[in-house]
Design a protein around this motif. Structure first.
Motif, mmCIF file in Angstrom:
data_model
loop_
_atom_site.group_PDB
_atom_site.id
_atom_site.type_symbol
_atom_site.label_atom_id
_atom_site.label_comp_id
_atom_site.label_asym_id
_atom_site.label_seq_id
_atom_site.Cartn_x
_atom_site.Cartn_y
_atom_site.Cartn_z
ATOM 1 N N PRO A 8 98.575 -3.810 27.836
ATOM 2 C CA PRO A 8 97.665 -2.817 28.443
ATOM 3 C C PRO A 8 97.515 -3.042 29.944
ATOM 4 O O PRO A 8 97.644 -4.169 30.436
ATOM 5 C CB PRO A 8 96.338 -3.089 27.723
ATOM 6 N N GLN A 9 97.230 -1.962 30.666
ATOM 7 C CA GLN A 9 96.943 -2.058 32.099
ATOM 8 C C GLN A 9 95.515 -2.547 32.320
ATOM 9 O O GLN A 9 95.199 -3.140 33.329
ATOM 10 C CB GLN A 9 97.118 -0.692 32.760
ATOM 11 N N ALA A 10 94.649 -2.255 31.362
ATOM 12 C CA ALA A 10 93.248 -2.644 31.475
ATOM 13 C C ALA A 10 92.623 -2.658 30.084
ATOM 14 O O ALA A 10 93.173 -2.069 29.154
ATOM 15 C CB ALA A 10 92.499 -1.647 32.367
ATOM 16 N N VAL A 11 91.504 -3.336 29.972
ATOM 17 C CA VAL A 11 90.744 -3.347 28.724
ATOM 18 C C VAL A 11 89.333 -2.864 29.049
ATOM 19 O O VAL A 11 88.684 -3.404 29.945
ATOM 20 C CB VAL A 11 90.675 -4.763 28.107
ATOM 21 N N LEU A 12 88.881 -1.842 28.351
ATOM 22 C CA LEU A 12 87.533 -1.314 28.553
ATOM 23 C C LEU A 12 86.701 -1.640 27.319
ATOM 24 O O LEU A 12 87.088 -1.309 26.204
ATOM 25 C CB LEU A 12 87.588 0.208 28.758
ATOM 26 N N ALA A 13 85.592 -2.318 27.510
ATOM 27 C CA ALA A 13 84.704 -2.654 26.392
ATOM 28 C C ALA A 13 83.318 -2.106 26.705
ATOM 29 O O ALA A 13 82.638 -2.607 27.607
ATOM 30 C CB ALA A 13 84.661 -4.164 26.198
ATOM 31 N N ASP A 14 82.915 -1.077 25.993
ATOM 32 C CA ASP A 14 81.584 -0.487 26.178
ATOM 33 C C ASP A 14 80.625 -1.190 25.223
ATOM 34 O O ASP A 14 80.558 -0.873 24.037
ATOM 35 C CB ASP A 14 81.635 1.014 25.886
ATOM 36 N N LEU A 15 79.903 -2.170 25.755
ATOM 37 C CA LEU A 15 79.052 -3.007 24.909
ATOM 38 C C LEU A 15 77.867 -2.245 24.328
ATOM 39 O O LEU A 15 77.270 -2.702 23.357
ATOM 40 C CB LEU A 15 78.575 -4.226 25.697
ATOM 41 N N HIS A 59 71.744 -9.991 23.419
ATOM 42 C CA HIS A 59 71.401 -10.231 24.821
ATOM 43 C C HIS A 59 72.555 -9.700 25.670
ATOM 44 O O HIS A 59 73.687 -10.200 25.552
ATOM 45 C CB HIS A 59 71.214 -11.740 25.035
ATOM 46 N N PRO A 60 72.309 -8.684 26.529
ATOM 47 C CA PRO A 60 73.426 -7.985 27.196
ATOM 48 C C PRO A 60 74.330 -8.888 28.037
ATOM 49 O O PRO A 60 75.555 -8.766 27.970
ATOM 50 C CB PRO A 60 72.734 -6.942 28.081
ATOM 51 N N GLU A 61 73.735 -9.769 28.833
ATOM 52 C CA GLU A 61 74.572 -10.611 29.706
ATOM 53 C C GLU A 61 75.378 -11.618 28.902
ATOM 54 O O GLU A 61 76.542 -11.900 29.212
ATOM 55 C CB GLU A 61 73.710 -11.322 30.748
#
Ligand SMILES: [Zn+2]
Length: 165
Positions: A8-15, A59-61
């Motif tokens: 992949p060129q990039a990995v997008l993770a929408d948490l 916990h988001p962070e």
């Protein structure tokens, strides 16, 4: 194309999508996170031991740190072994036994991550029997998985060679 590998060129993770999951699905995903700690990153494993309650509380962070670290580990491993001639097989930790558990229990009884969790403990026990790791290592892995509310053993299977619990 059969036999071709494209990275992949990039990995997008929408948490934020994780917040839509039932607790059981979040736990199942956590089995794959624990896998990364267990397959060769002692510092990350220790960090998971310290932060699993926060991760389970979304916990988001902390979640972002964990997801980033797992993606980076996977990218590093794949970059070293794009065609799975060697270390890329590490990414299968817990999955050899896990797939047996899924097949024997019947697909859908346990979530994939639940089978991988129990499979990771079985792999640790095998490694222990081969003299590669210690009982304490197995116990740490089982304890961490249990903190993530995951099964550390396939209760309904009776495996030979002392691997059953
Ligand atoms: Zn998996």
């Amino acid at each position: 194309m059969i036999g071709a590998f494209y990275q992949p060129q990039a990995v997008l993770a929408d948490l934020s999508t994780l917040q839509t999951l039932p607790q059981r699905e979040l736990s199942a995903g956590m089995a794959e996170v624990v896998k990364y700690g267990a397959l060769g990153d002692a510092d990350f494993f220790t960090w998971l031991e310290q932060n699993m309650p926060d991760l389970m509380a979304q916990h988001p962070e902390k979640l972002a740190q964990a997801v980033y670290h797992c993606c980076k580990m996977k990218a590093d491993i794949v970059a070293q072994d794009e065609t799975e001639q060697g270390i890329r097989a590490w990414l299968n930790l817990g999955h050899t036994f896990g797939h047996v558990i899924e097949a024997e229990m019947g697909y859908g009884v346990w979530l994939h991550g639940e089978a991988v969790a129990a499979g990771t403990v079985l792999a640790a026990r095998l490694s222990e029997q081969l003299g590669k790791t210690t009982a304490a290592d197995t116990q740490r892995i089982a304890a961490l998985l249990e903190t993530a509310k995951l099964p550390a053993a396939p209760r309904s299977l009776r495996l030979k060679n002392g691997l059953n619990t």
